[in-house]
Design a protein around this motif. Structure first.
Motif, mmCIF file in Angstrom:
data_model
loop_
_atom_site.group_PDB
_atom_site.id
_atom_site.type_symbol
_atom_site.label_atom_id
_atom_site.label_comp_id
_atom_site.label_asym_id
_atom_site.label_seq_id
_atom_site.Cartn_x
_atom_site.Cartn_y
_atom_site.Cartn_z
ATOM 1 N N SER A 242 0.684 3.143 2.273
ATOM 2 C CA SER A 242 1.034 3.250 3.691
ATOM 3 C C SER A 242 2.495 2.857 3.941
ATOM 4 C CB SER A 242 0.133 2.345 4.535
ATOM 5 O OG SER A 242 -1.203 2.666 4.318
ATOM 6 N N TYR B 271 -4.590 10.010 -4.797
ATOM 7 C CA TYR B 271 -5.908 10.401 -5.347
ATOM 8 C C TYR B 271 -5.773 11.110 -6.693
ATOM 9 C CZ TYR B 271 -7.480 9.212 -0.707
ATOM 10 O OH TYR B 271 -7.746 8.517 0.453
ATOM 11 N N ASN C 214 -6.348 14.846 1.146
ATOM 12 C CA ASN C 214 -7.176 14.173 2.146
ATOM 13 C C ASN C 214 -6.755 14.782 3.472
ATOM 14 O OD1 ASN C 214 -8.411 12.499 3.958
ATOM 15 N ND2 ASN C 214 -7.233 10.667 3.449
ATOM 16 N N TYR D 268 -13.155 13.356 0.046
ATOM 17 C CA TYR D 268 -13.376 13.693 1.451
ATOM 18 C C TYR D 268 -13.783 15.149 1.574
ATOM 19 C CZ TYR D 268 -10.488 9.539 1.808
ATOM 20 O OH TYR D 268 -9.994 8.286 1.654
ATOM 21 N N GLY E 213 0.829 -1.206 0.000
ATOM 22 C CA GLY E 213 0.000 0.000 0.000
ATOM 23 C C GLY E 213 0.865 1.257 0.000
ATOM 24 N N ARG F 202 -3.624 -4.130 -1.114
ATOM 25 C CA ARG F 202 -2.465 -3.682 -0.344
ATOM 26 C C ARG F 202 -1.222 -3.561 -1.227
ATOM 27 N NH1 ARG F 202 -3.984 -0.914 1.609
ATOM 28 N NH2 ARG F 202 -2.373 -0.596 3.179
ATOM 29 N N SER G 244 -4.921 1.384 -4.357
ATOM 30 C CA SER G 244 -6.111 1.321 -3.495
ATOM 31 C C SER G 244 -7.271 2.160 -4.007
ATOM 32 C CB SER G 244 -5.762 1.788 -2.082
ATOM 33 O OG SER G 244 -4.921 0.873 -1.455
ATOM 34 N N SER H 148 -0.392 4.311 -5.073
ATOM 35 C CA SER H 148 -1.139 3.140 -4.597
ATOM 36 C C SER H 148 -2.202 2.728 -5.614
ATOM 37 C CB SER H 148 -1.816 3.526 -3.280
ATOM 38 O OG SER H 148 -2.711 2.534 -2.872
ATOM 39 N N THR I 286 -0.387 16.085 0.446
ATOM 40 C CA THR I 286 -1.289 15.160 -0.248
ATOM 41 C C THR I 286 -1.949 15.963 -1.359
ATOM 42 O OG1 THR I 286 -1.963 14.631 2.002
ATOM 43 C CG2 THR I 286 -2.955 13.338 0.229
ATOM 44 N N TYR J 226 -0.280 10.010 8.947
ATOM 45 C CA TYR J 226 1.055 10.627 8.840
ATOM 46 C C TYR J 226 1.653 10.802 10.245
ATOM 47 C CZ TYR J 226 -0.148 12.202 4.043
ATOM 48 O OH TYR J 226 -0.508 12.273 2.719
#
Ligand SMILES: Cc1ncc(COP(=O)(O)O)c(C=O)c1O
Length: 396
Positions: A98, A204, A173, A321, A96, A243, A234, A232, A169, A125
């Motif tokens: 992440s 994104y 987000n 978001y 990911g 992932r 995702s 990612s 970002t 973060y």
């Protein structure tokens, strides 16, 4: 038993910390409307599943530590299509986005080192930086100003001799802010002039709703050594459970250091990489449809929120978001009450309380983050349940 001071300093994710309340509510038969988590309901392109089904090896072996060549090649070609020339060795496959984030921070931060980041920010973060001994230094933003932060004089104010990097970002987000090309240049110049790492979380990238074609920071010149891109599958392909992400940089030393961590953690899941490689064959029309769908969802949420007295927000330009300020004293307490003492027609609502998206103590107490990742009818109902909750909470 003694635990590390670093882990003691970390908090729980505002997005997931109410899970036990959720389970309890569901046991009681209450329906929960989810506005808390960025788990889209968009179908993952079928080519992911086909590739996994067609996997024909006799052993599910470890993959190479930097990632399987098919996936690395697919990502390199994807970047070429969006105007970013990379070589395969600039790309490391991670678990990911992440893991790309935590790996980057582990490579660049020592105890006490500082990472600038506009606030509100993606809450994880904070956990990832805290675990390195480094810390996020928040750059304040203002919803009245569209959360814009790419201003040279503002950024300059927060630089110290401990500053190692700037983390952003884009699209944002939790705010949905999308940098203009000029703003991106301000950010790139700032990082280059100060010799800072510029960590750009572009997970994104495809989700921009104002017609702007977003350029990756990878297409900017003069920041080759500064730039680390976090990416990612995702959100791009609605494949959060795969992932699979990537850490991308033309800084050879950074990649060489990151590979030490990759070798120690052995590899990313083999089958998920096979599926992810196939995702990169997805046709452009998929993104056009998904973008149109998210734009509709955003507009629905804004329309419904706009009807609630005392609620304010900035209309997001990208990602999926929105930060909203509610007329309640404490959204954390309000959320608990929504689980334990509220229902309307057997329904309640779950969001992410705003304070977890701030590094500065005391901020975000009356804010929430909404993820608009379910269909418009469901979102409309979710916001109406929220409105009813606010009304009743405030009449207690
Ligand atoms: C801004 C941002 N970066 C990174 C991630 C990490 O996502 P993943 O590890 O699923 O790629 C997320 C997930 O929500 C996110 O919102």
């Amino acid at each position: 038993m003694k635990f590390s001071s670093k882990i003691e300093k970390c908090g729980y994710s505002p997005i997931r910390k109410f899970y036990s309340y959720q389970v309890e509510c569901e046991k009681q038969g209450k329906k929960i409307h989810h506005l808390n988590i960025g788990q889209p309901d968009i179908q993952t392109p079928r080519n992911f599943f086909t590739a996994v089904k067609d996997f024909d090896e006799k052993v599910v072996a470890y993959a190479p530590s930097p990632g399987i060549p098919e996936l690395i090649g697919a990502i390199r070609r994807y970047y070429e299509r969006i105007g970013v020339e990379l070589s395969d060795s600039d790309i490391i496959i991670t678990t990911g986005g992440s893991e790309a984030l935590s790996m980057s921070f582990q490579c660049i931060l020592d105890e006490g080192d500082e990472l600038l980041a506009p606030e509100p920010l993606y809450s994880n973060y904070l956990t990832f930086t805290t675990m390195t001994g480094g810390k996020v230094v928040p750059i304040p933003t203002d919803p009245a100003n569209g959360y814009r932060y790419a201003k040279r004089e503002l950024l300059e104010r927060y630089v110290t001799e401990k500053t190692r990097g700037l983390l952003i970002t884009n699209p944002g987000n939790p705010t949905g802010v999308v940098l203009t090309k000029e703003e991106q240049q301000v950010i790139a110049d700032f990082a280059r002039d100060h010799g800072l790492f510029l960590i750009v979380d572009e997970v994104y990238r495809e989700f921009v709703y104002n017609g702007q074609k977003l350029s990756s920071f990878g297409s900017f010149e003069g920041i080759e050594d500064n730039l680390i891109i976090v990416d990612s599958v995702s959100k791009r392909f609605s494949a959060c459970g795969a992932r699979v992400g990537a850490l991308i940089s033309r800084n050879k030393e950074l990649i060489a250091h990151a590979l030490k961590i990759c070798q120690a953690r052995l590899s990313v899941a083999t089958l998920d990489q096979v599926g992810a490689a196939a995702l990169y064959d997805t046709e452009e029309s998929f993104f056009e449809e998904v973008r149109a769908e998210y734009k509709k969802r955003r507009d629905t949420v804004c329309e419904e929120l706009g009807k609630i007295p005392g609620v304010s927000f900035d209309v997001p330009e990208g990602a999926f978001y929105l930060m909203a300020s509610l007329p309640v004293d404490d959204t954390d307490r309000f959320q608990r009450w929504l689980f334990t003492d509220f229902e309307t027609d057997g329904e309640t609502v779950m969001f992410a309380p705003g304070d977890g998206f701030y590094r500065s103590p005391g901020l975000g107490k009356n804010e929430i983050r909404i993820a608009y990742v379910t269909n418009s009818d469901e979102l409309r109902r979710s916001i109406r349940v929220l409105a009813e909750g606010i009304k009743r909470y405030n009449s207690l």
